[in-house]
Enzyme design. Structure first.
Site, PDB file in Angstrom:
ATOM      1  N   TYR A  10     -59.274  26.205  54.871  1.00 15.55           N
ATOM      2  CA  TYR A  10     -59.800  26.960  56.006  1.00 15.55           C
ATOM      3  C   TYR A  10     -61.292  26.641  56.119  1.00 15.55           C
ATOM      4  O   TYR A  10     -62.125  27.265  55.459  1.00 15.55           O
ATOM      5  CB  TYR A  10     -59.625  28.469  55.788  1.00 15.55           C
ATOM      6  CG  TYR A  10     -58.207  28.980  55.850  1.00 15.55           C
ATOM      7  CD1 TYR A  10     -57.149  28.194  56.286  1.00 15.55           C
ATOM      8  CD2 TYR A  10     -57.916  30.286  55.448  1.00 15.55           C
ATOM      9  CE1 TYR A  10     -55.861  28.682  56.336  1.00 15.55           C
ATOM     10  CE2 TYR A  10     -56.625  30.793  55.511  1.00 15.55           C
ATOM     11  CZ  TYR A  10     -55.603  29.980  55.948  1.00 15.55           C
ATOM     12  OH  TYR A  10     -54.325  30.480  55.985  1.00 15.55           O
ATOM     13  N   GLY A  57     -54.302  31.408  69.065  1.00 12.15           N
ATOM     14  CA  GLY A  57     -54.465  32.824  69.339  1.00 12.15           C
ATOM     15  C   GLY A  57     -53.489  33.341  70.383  1.00 12.15           C
ATOM     16  O   GLY A  57     -52.710  32.581  70.965  1.00 12.15           O
TER      17      GLY A  57
END
Length: 302
Positions: A73, A230
């Protein structure tokens, strides 16, 4: 209508024993922490460091004690692990940090081939260095494909015996792989993509985990089909209707529905926005009626 509690706390979601550690069922996923916009996309824009650090500290203030992260990440200037270290070290005694290894990314952000068993120790040590820990609370083996996991999981089990790892789990796994891994070492959690209307075929695995006392940790529970990009702008009317009845947002309803799938389900919504963080944690106190759950379950299976 279920009012939003005045005092927002992750404890409202209840707790689960993850291995030998008790965590609140609302946690925090760090995937979006290092960058703005779409997560895990090469060339993404780095998030403001101060904002990211502030969100992490606020999450802990709200009672979040389960963080999900990974060395892969990262953005060009930020890594989620480095931000967690900066924001929270020295770490609270009750904080459980879960990480993942198995398929690393190169510096550009492109995915590399799945790590061999002999490469897993280096990936675990990378997480240890970035987080500033002498052991990892929980390491999930990220699985690609439907092949055997025994050799790779066995390599992680050796690190558990050596004291570098406290507990083991699996990510992106199928039921036969869970059973295979359990023949090697205890599995305390399964982390798969799952949510309202997302992969309803996973329902059987969610129930299997409940029967076995294994935590089920869904990712993309809010984003749904949007995945790393998203949630989309449009929402199903059924979700909007339930949200309005509770004075909540559709995202909060999605989190609440996820938690209603069983006491072993742990939500890890992630964000870099302080307001979204508070809304996500508050969703742990949202109680849906039997009629609302039936309505949403029908949508899930549609």
């Amino acid at each position: 209508m279920t009012p939003t509690p005045r005092t927002i706390t992750a404890a409202a979601a209840g707790s689960w024993t993850l291995g030998d550690r008790v965590v609140h069922r609302i946690g925090f996923g760090a995937m979006r922490l290092a960058q703005t916009g779409a997560a895990l996309v090469p060339g993404a824009v780095a998030r403001d460091r101060g904002q990211a650090v502030g969100v992490l500290r606020r999450a802990v203030e709200l009672g979040v004690n389960h963080l999900d992260t990974a060395a892969f990440y990262f953005s060009p200037l930020r890594s989620a692990n480095e931000l967690i270290n900066r924001a929270l070290s020295p770490y609270p005694d009750d904080l459980v940090i879960a990480t993942k290894v198995g398929q690393p990314r190169d510096p550009s952000g492109a995915w590399l081939p799945h790590a061999r068993p002999d490469q897993l120790r280096g990936l675990v040590e990378e997480n240890l260095r970035q987080l500033g820990r002498d052991h990892l609370d929980l390491v999930n083996l990220r699985v690609v494909g439907d092949g055997s996991v025994a050799e790779r999981f066995g390599a992680l089990a050796e690190l558990r015996t050596a004291g570098l790892v406290r507990h083991l789990g699996l990510s992106n796994v199928q039921p036969h792989q869970l059973a295979e891994a359990q023949g090697v070492a205890p599995v305390v959690c399964v982390q798969n993509m799952y949510g309202l209307g997302v992969r309803p075929e996973q329902d059987a695995l969610v129930e299997l985990c409940r029967e076995q006392g294994v935590a089920f940790v869904p990712f993309y529970a809010i984003a749904a089909a949007g995945r790393q990009y998203g949630a989309g702008a449009e929402e199903h009317p059924e979700v909007v209707e339930v949200a309005r009845a509770h004075g909540a947002s559709p995202a909060q309803v999605r989190i609440a529905w996820t938690l209603h799938r069983g006491p072993h389900v742990l939500a890890i919504p992630g964000t870099g926005d302080p307001a979204h963080l508070e809304a996500n944690v508050a969703a742990g106190g949202l109680r849906l009626s039997a009629a609302e759950l039936a309505q949403l379950d029908a949508l899930h299976r549609r």
